[in-house]
Design a protein around this motif. Structure first.
Motif, PDB file in Angstrom:
ATOM      1  N   LYS A  46       3.233  10.033  -5.155  1.00 13.62           N
ATOM      2  CA  LYS A  46       4.002  11.260  -5.355  1.00 13.62           C
ATOM      3  C   LYS A  46       3.706  12.259  -4.236  1.00 13.62           C
ATOM      4  CE  LYS A  46       4.234  10.878 -10.383  1.00 13.62           C
ATOM      5  NZ  LYS A  46       3.929  11.547 -11.685  1.00 13.62           N
ATOM      6  N   PRO A  47       4.751  12.905  -3.699  1.00 15.69           N
ATOM      7  CA  PRO A  47       4.508  13.900  -2.641  1.00 15.69           C
ATOM      8  C   PRO A  47       3.743  15.102  -3.169  1.00 15.69           C
ATOM      9  CG  PRO A  47       6.819  13.906  -3.299  1.00 15.69           C
ATOM     10  CD  PRO A  47       6.182  12.755  -3.988  1.00 15.69           C
TER      11      PRO A  47
ATOM     12  N   THR B  68       0.831  -1.205   0.000  1.00 16.43           N
ATOM     13  CA  THR B  68       0.000   0.000   0.000  1.00 16.43           C
ATOM     14  C   THR B  68       0.861   1.249   0.000  1.00 16.43           C
ATOM     15  OG1 THR B  68      -1.660  -1.201   1.273  1.00 16.43           O
ATOM     16  CG2 THR B  68      -1.864   1.190   1.189  1.00 16.43           C
ATOM     17  N   ASP B  69       0.448   2.244  -0.773  1.00 19.10           N
ATOM     18  CA  ASP B  69       1.218   3.491  -0.871  1.00 19.10           C
ATOM     19  C   ASP B  69       1.112   4.316   0.407  1.00 19.10           C
ATOM     20  OD1 ASP B  69       2.154   3.047  -3.450  1.00 19.10           O
ATOM     21  OD2 ASP B  69       0.384   3.963  -4.372  1.00 19.10           O
ATOM     22  N   LEU B  70       2.171   5.025   0.702  1.00 19.55           N
ATOM     23  CA  LEU B  70       2.193   5.941   1.834  1.00 19.55           C
ATOM     24  C   LEU B  70       1.248   7.112   1.566  1.00 19.55           C
ATOM     25  CD1 LEU B  70       3.641   6.553   4.550  1.00 19.55           C
ATOM     26  CD2 LEU B  70       5.366   7.791   3.228  1.00 19.55           C
TER      27      LEU B  70
ATOM     28  N   SER C  36      -1.291  22.384  -0.718  1.00 22.55           N
ATOM     29  CA  SER C  36      -2.136  22.017  -1.855  1.00 22.55           C
ATOM     30  C   SER C  36      -3.081  20.857  -1.555  1.00 22.55           C
ATOM     31  CB  SER C  36      -1.251  21.634  -3.054  1.00 22.55           C
ATOM     32  OG  SER C  36      -0.403  22.698  -3.415  1.00 22.55           O
ATOM     33  N   ILE C  37      -3.001  20.313  -0.358  1.00 18.06           N
ATOM     34  CA  ILE C  37      -3.746  19.103  -0.043  1.00 18.06           C
ATOM     35  C   ILE C  37      -5.167  19.384   0.440  1.00 18.06           C
ATOM     36  CG2 ILE C  37      -3.050  18.914   2.399  1.00 18.06           C
ATOM     37  CD1 ILE C  37      -3.275  16.012  -0.126  1.00 18.06           C
ATOM     38  N   ARG C  38      -5.493  20.633   0.732  1.00 15.16           N
ATOM     39  CA  ARG C  38      -6.757  20.932   1.413  1.00 15.16           C
ATOM     40  C   ARG C  38      -7.985  20.430   0.680  1.00 15.16           C
ATOM     41  NH1 ARG C  38      -5.741  27.043   3.889  1.00 15.16           N
ATOM     42  NH2 ARG C  38      -4.023  26.438   5.278  1.00 15.16           N
TER      43      ARG C  38
ATOM     44  N   THR D  60       4.415  15.327   5.310  1.00 15.20           N
ATOM     45  CA  THR D  60       4.370  15.153   3.854  1.00 15.20           C
ATOM     46  C   THR D  60       3.172  14.293   3.491  1.00 15.20           C
ATOM     47  OG1 THR D  60       6.795  15.196   3.790  1.00 15.20           O
ATOM     48  CG2 THR D  60       5.657  14.446   1.809  1.00 15.20           C
ATOM     49  N   TYR D  61       2.360  14.784   2.540  1.00 15.46           N
ATOM     50  CA  TYR D  61       1.247  14.021   2.002  1.00 15.46           C
ATOM     51  C   TYR D  61       1.643  13.412   0.663  1.00 15.46           C
ATOM     52  CZ  TYR D  61      -2.563  15.388   5.152  1.00 15.46           C
ATOM     53  OH  TYR D  61      -3.390  15.523   6.227  1.00 15.46           O
ATOM     54  N   TYR D  62       1.118  12.219   0.414  1.00 12.58           N
ATOM     55  CA  TYR D  62       1.331  11.548  -0.865  1.00 12.58           C
ATOM     56  C   TYR D  62      -0.020  11.110  -1.406  1.00 12.58           C
ATOM     57  CZ  TYR D  62       6.179  11.043   0.717  1.00 12.58           C
ATOM     58  OH  TYR D  62       7.448  11.287   1.171  1.00 12.58           O
TER      59      TYR D  62
END
Length: 250
Positions: free
Chosen positions: A71-72, A2-4, A77-79, A65-67
């Motif tokens: 990809k980070p 599973t991806d982070l 920009s994640i909101r 860090t969000y992925y």
């Protein structure tokens, strides 16, 4: 594998004027599609950590860090990909349920036809279709909690943070909300959750982290942690790891 999804590295938080850190060098990895729970006594740092991950609070030290798709993504920009269901109801009492959800949809830059379509679906799933045009101040506590959940999910986020989402509701509303959360998780939405209902946690979570005095003192799958500590359930685990002292005055 599973991806982070979220990589939390040495995150610390100290509120202005406080004499101690609310979080101290927290390190944790959360993966896409997980149902992850934060648990601990009052004042342990659970809500502070969730507020940091939702960008409601800044932190003093460390890195988050969000992925998405391996990809980070820039933290700011994640909101649009985050949903937040707070413990305190984030609703406008003198608006109808439909008007509330239209407002929250606009906050996420959704088109009005998208909001209408999505809200019809969610009202039906959470049993609010018949009362969608009633003012929220006429709702019961359970109805408000379900509407609060819809407000946090209207934009179909990739990850939803839930801070005591079922506090004060009856067993029927709790059951409906938990079943719905498991359903959206099955479709790919990651859930990050905290609650004092530990039986609820055992029903919902794949992995958990136990927080006390701003430190993560244990993390892993529930069966793993129960076995390592020779206890039968999460209640026994929390008491063993954090003690029996009262924390209500924290």
């Amino acid at each position: 594998m599973t991806d982070l999804l979220i990589d939390i590295e040495n995150v610390s938080k100290k509120y202005t004027g406080a004499d101690r850190y609310s979080l101290k060098s927290v390190n944790l990895k959360i993966y896409e599609g997980e149902k992850f729970g934060f648990f601990g006594p009052n004042g342990a740092g659970k809500t502070t950590l969730i507020s940091i991950l939702c960008q409601i609070l800044p932190f003093n030290e460390g890195k988050v860090t969000y992925y998405l798709g391996s990809k980070p993504i820039e933290f700011h920009s994640i909101r649009q990909k985050i949903g937040f269901v707070p413990q305190d109801l984030a609703l406008y009492e003198d608006l109808t349920a439909r008007q509330n959800i239209s407002y929250f949809g606009a906050m996420y830059n959704m088109k009005s036809n998208e909001v209408r379509k999505r809200s019809v679906e969610l009202f039906e799933l959470l049993g609010l279709s018949a009362v969608a045009d009633r003012k929220v101040r006429t709702f019961s506590g359970g109805m408000k909690r379900r509407l609060n959940l819809i407000a946090g999910l209207i934009h179909e986020p990739a990850v939803v943070f839930l801070d005591e989402p079922t506090v004060g509701v009856d067993i029927q509303s709790r059951n409906a909300m938990l079943s719905f959360l498991k359903e959206i998780n099955g479709k790919g939405t990651s859930l990050i959750y905290t609650s004092h209902h530990l039986d609820e946690a055992e029903r919902i979570c794949d992995r958990v982290a136990i927080i006390d005095h701003g430190d993560i003192i244990a993390s892993g799958s529930i069966p793993q942690l129960l076995g390592e500590n020779d206890v039968e359930d999460l209640t026994g685990l929390l008491i063993k790891l954090t003690g029996k002292e009262f924390r209500d005055n924290v």
